[in-house]
Design a protein around this motif. Structure first.
Motif, PDB file in Angstrom:
ATOM      1  N   LEU A   1       6.097  -6.371  -4.685  1.00  0.00           N
ATOM      2  CA  LEU A   1       7.028  -5.502  -5.283  1.00  0.00           C
ATOM      3  C   LEU A   1       8.413  -5.318  -4.776  1.00  0.00           C
ATOM      4  O   LEU A   1       9.071  -5.218  -5.261  1.00  0.00           O
ATOM      5  N   ALA A   2       8.511  -5.951  -3.199  1.00  0.00           N
ATOM      6  CA  ALA A   2       9.950  -6.006  -2.911  1.00  0.00           C
ATOM      7  C   ALA A   2      10.620  -6.987  -3.705  1.00  0.00           C
ATOM      8  O   ALA A   2      11.835  -6.816  -3.855  1.00  0.00           O
ATOM      9  N   GLU A   3       9.991  -8.287  -3.776  1.00  0.00           N
ATOM     10  CA  GLU A   3      10.780  -9.047  -4.696  1.00  0.00           C
ATOM     11  C   GLU A   3      11.017  -8.668  -6.385  1.00  0.00           C
ATOM     12  O   GLU A   3      12.194  -8.858  -6.781  1.00  0.00           O
ATOM     13  N   GLU A   4      10.267  -8.011  -6.758  1.00  0.00           N
ATOM     14  CA  GLU A   4      10.302  -7.328  -8.167  1.00  0.00           C
ATOM     15  C   GLU A   4      11.568  -6.266  -7.886  1.00  0.00           C
ATOM     16  O   GLU A   4      12.387  -6.531  -8.953  1.00  0.00           O
ATOM     17  N   GLU A   5      11.449  -5.601  -6.949  1.00  0.00           N
ATOM     18  CA  GLU A   5      12.465  -4.741  -6.826  1.00  0.00           C
ATOM     19  C   GLU A   5      13.897  -5.461  -6.833  1.00  0.00           C
ATOM     20  O   GLU A   5      14.966  -5.128  -7.235  1.00  0.00           O
TER      21      GLU A   5
ATOM     22  N   ALA B   1       6.739   2.170  -9.755  1.00  0.00           N
ATOM     23  CA  ALA B   1       6.353   3.297 -10.725  1.00  0.00           C
ATOM     24  C   ALA B   1       4.598   3.195 -10.824  1.00  0.00           C
ATOM     25  O   ALA B   1       4.035   3.119 -11.765  1.00  0.00           O
ATOM     26  N   LEU B   2       4.045   2.928  -9.488  1.00  0.00           N
ATOM     27  CA  LEU B   2       2.622   3.087  -9.267  1.00  0.00           C
ATOM     28  C   LEU B   2       2.212   4.326  -8.649  1.00  0.00           C
ATOM     29  O   LEU B   2       2.675   4.647  -7.711  1.00  0.00           O
ATOM     30  N   THR B   3       1.256   4.806  -9.132  1.00  0.00           N
ATOM     31  CA  THR B   3       0.381   5.762  -8.237  1.00  0.00           C
ATOM     32  C   THR B   3      -0.340   5.337  -7.257  1.00  0.00           C
ATOM     33  O   THR B   3      -0.836   4.123  -7.073  1.00  0.00           O
ATOM     34  N   GLN B   4      -0.747   6.269  -6.155  1.00  0.00           N
ATOM     35  CA  GLN B   4      -1.464   5.646  -5.168  1.00  0.00           C
ATOM     36  C   GLN B   4      -2.956   5.397  -5.741  1.00  0.00           C
ATOM     37  O   GLN B   4      -3.797   4.394  -5.064  1.00  0.00           O
ATOM     38  N   THR B   5      -3.441   5.994  -6.820  1.00  0.00           N
ATOM     39  CA  THR B   5      -4.808   5.479  -7.548  1.00  0.00           C
ATOM     40  C   THR B   5      -4.565   3.971  -7.870  1.00  0.00           C
ATOM     41  O   THR B   5      -5.508   3.278  -7.698  1.00  0.00           O
ATOM     42  N   GLN B   6      -3.551   3.714  -8.646  1.00  0.00           N
ATOM     43  CA  GLN B   6      -3.343   2.311  -9.327  1.00  0.00           C
ATOM     44  C   GLN B   6      -3.242   1.480  -8.149  1.00  0.00           C
ATOM     45  O   GLN B   6      -3.802   0.296  -8.169  1.00  0.00           O
ATOM     46  N   LEU B   7      -2.563   1.833  -6.993  1.00  0.00           N
ATOM     47  CA  LEU B   7      -2.311   0.733  -6.046  1.00  0.00           C
ATOM     48  C   LEU B   7      -3.760   0.664  -5.227  1.00  0.00           C
ATOM     49  O   LEU B   7      -4.168  -0.499  -4.900  1.00  0.00           O
ATOM     50  N   ALA B   8      -4.434   1.555  -5.007  1.00  0.00           N
ATOM     51  CA  ALA B   8      -5.878   1.688  -4.466  1.00  0.00           C
ATOM     52  C   ALA B   8      -6.838   0.610  -5.121  1.00  0.00           C
ATOM     53  O   ALA B   8      -7.588  -0.071  -4.817  1.00  0.00           O
ATOM     54  N   THR B   9      -6.501   0.853  -6.431  1.00  0.00           N
ATOM     55  CA  THR B   9      -7.585   0.045  -7.371  1.00  0.00           C
ATOM     56  C   THR B   9      -7.276  -1.379  -7.252  1.00  0.00           C
ATOM     57  O   THR B   9      -8.064  -2.276  -7.258  1.00  0.00           O
ATOM     58  N   ARG B  10      -5.981  -1.500  -7.137  1.00  0.00           N
ATOM     59  CA  ARG B  10      -5.634  -3.275  -6.992  1.00  0.00           C
ATOM     60  C   ARG B  10      -5.995  -3.642  -5.640  1.00  0.00           C
ATOM     61  O   ARG B  10      -6.169  -4.851  -5.768  1.00  0.00           O
TER      62      ARG B  10
ATOM     63  N   LYS C   1       7.260   4.722   5.394  1.00  0.00           N
ATOM     64  CA  LYS C   1       8.202   5.200   4.396  1.00  0.00           C
ATOM     65  C   LYS C   1       8.772   4.155   3.457  1.00  0.00           C
ATOM     66  O   LYS C   1       8.732   4.444   2.373  1.00  0.00           O
ATOM     67  N   ALA C   2       8.899   2.802   4.043  1.00  0.00           N
ATOM     68  CA  ALA C   2       9.378   1.594   2.961  1.00  0.00           C
ATOM     69  C   ALA C   2       7.860   1.403   2.130  1.00  0.00           C
ATOM     70  O   ALA C   2       8.136   1.047   1.092  1.00  0.00           O
ATOM     71  N   ARG C   3       6.682   1.445   2.595  1.00  0.00           N
ATOM     72  CA  ARG C   3       5.425   1.122   1.842  1.00  0.00           C
ATOM     73  C   ARG C   3       5.427   2.295   0.597  1.00  0.00           C
ATOM     74  O   ARG C   3       5.527   1.635  -0.499  1.00  0.00           O
ATOM     75  N   ARG C   4       5.986   3.478   1.037  1.00  0.00           N
ATOM     76  CA  ARG C   4       5.756   4.522  -0.100  1.00  0.00           C
ATOM     77  C   ARG C   4       6.852   4.259  -0.860  1.00  0.00           C
ATOM     78  O   ARG C   4       7.008   4.278  -2.162  1.00  0.00           O
ATOM     79  N   ARG C   5       8.344   4.092  -0.688  1.00  0.00           N
ATOM     80  CA  ARG C   5       9.203   3.805  -1.409  1.00  0.00           C
ATOM     81  C   ARG C   5       9.237   2.449  -2.421  1.00  0.00           C
ATOM     82  O   ARG C   5       9.317   2.741  -3.759  1.00  0.00           O
ATOM     83  N   LEU C   6       8.427   1.340  -1.992  1.00  0.00           N
ATOM     84  CA  LEU C   6       8.299   0.320  -2.682  1.00  0.00           C
ATOM     85  C   LEU C   6       6.986   0.491  -3.911  1.00  0.00           C
ATOM     86  O   LEU C   6       7.226   0.217  -4.999  1.00  0.00           O
TER      87      LEU C   6
END
Length: 372
Positions: free
Chosen positions: A65-69, A23-32, A13-18
């Protein structure tokens, strides 16, 4: 050589929230990360867990992502404090006009109501899909019910999943294709085949496929999932899922050339599953059955624990505290002459004894030198 511990990861649940906060989609995260969107979806739902280098890269990205948040929240807090100070210095503003009435909030469902709604929506289709995997009507119905039993036991996790139907479907398929099904007595008795000759030929062709190829074909051409989702649900790479799908299609087209077209194959699979009279139990019955199985397992575990404790206590109470060597029974020995007490000596023996006593004990007499 000790193995390095795995890099810790936040909860699904925390992974999805981060990801959503950034503001990243699953496709963008998968590409990275160099993976498929279906793999990211499986990681965020908790069905699978990354390993090796992908786990380290995923953990590093989530940490960033957590540090940026955290930085973004601190900046927003400073801005809010500055706005409050500006409002306090400014003149009071007129009271705002009353806005529109708030809409009534939707009524929240209880866990039992949500489970019944999910079962009523997806159970009939899941039974038909599982029938294509097993070719057995009763086994398909039982597999779906067992999957919903497991879902009810882990309902908080399933309710938060983005695809609860996929969660139940994966569990039902795993149970239906388990090798232990062959050891059940019911498996030895074949069920009546479909009445239509075309349906019978198609079902026999599906059952000739390897279980992994059959599952991939049903998910892609039967259910209608895309290739990354099929790969994620079968816990395989996209390339492996594509190869399985191609081999399965070639095998089906080899026996049924009319089904070489994927659209025709999809239509025939839907017709085969719809022509069979497959019924699913009522939602309350399935839910109560799951609760009853959970109670039976709990009682069996308690009974086994009590029996184990009693057996251990009895063993400690009756076990010997020291070793006692066994005493072998006595046996009679034959062939040994009896001991006889000595009697009176004869004259010769008396003479010999006196002669021995008179002689020197240290040996014969020696000549000693004398002076002349």
């Amino acid at each position: 050589m000790t193995r390095r511990p795995a890099t810790p990861l936040p909860a699904p649940k925390a992974r999805r929230r981060l990801r959503e906060t950034a503001a990243l989609t699953q496709t963008q995260l998968a590409t990275r990360l160099g993976v498929t969107p279906g793999t990211v979806r499986a990681w965020e739902s908790g069905r699978t867990t990354p390993r090796g280098r992908k786990r380290e890269a995923y953990a590093k990205l989530l940490k960033t992502l957590a540090e940026e948040e955290t930085t973004r929240q601190a900046k927003q807090e400073r801005e809010r404090e500055g706005e409050r100070e500006d409002k306090e210095k400014a003149a009071p503003e007129p009271a705002p006009e009353p806005g529109p009435e708030p809409r009534p909030e939707p009524v929240a469902l209880t866990p039992a109501q949500a489970f019944d709604a999910l079962y009523a929506f997806s159970a009939p289709a899941l039974v038909r899909q599982t029938f294509l995997l097993t070719g057995r009507r009763e086994q398909a119905r039982e597999s779906v019910e067992r999957a919903f039993h497991t879902a009810w036991e882990r309902w908080p996790e399933v309710a938060r999943d983005r695809d609860p139907v996929g969660w139940v479907r994966a569990t039902a398929y795993e149970y239906a294709l388990s090798p232990w099904q062959r050891l059940r007595p019911r498996h030895r008795h074949p069920e009546p085949p479909p009445a239509d000759p075309g349906d019978r030929t198609l079902l026999n062709t599906l059952l000739r496929l390897p279980p992994r190829h059959r599952r991939t074909l049903v998910l892609y051409d039967g259910v209608g999932l895309d290739l990354p989702e099929t790969a994620a649900e079968t816990e395989a790479s996209t390339v492996a899922a594509a190869n399985r799908l191609l081999h399965a299609r070639e095998a089906v087209a080899g026996r049924l050339p009319a089904l070489a077209d994927p659209h025709v194959l999809h239509r025939r699979l839907a017709e085969l599953a719809s022509n069979e009279r497959l019924r699913a139990a009522e939602p309350p019955t399935v839910r109560r059955g799951g609760e009853r199985r959970a109670r039976l397992r709990t009682r069996a575990a308690i009974a086994f624990t009590i029996a184990l404790i009693g057996t251990t206590a009895l063993t400690l109470r009756t076990a010997p505290t020291h070793y006692e060597p066994p005493v072998s029974p006595g046996q009679a020995v034959h062939g040994v002459p009896h001991r006889v007490a000595p009697g009176a000596l004869s004259d010769e023996e008396l003479e010999l004894r006196q002669k021995l006593r008179d002689q020197l004990q240290d040996g014969p007499e020696r000549l000693s030198p004398t002076l002349e």
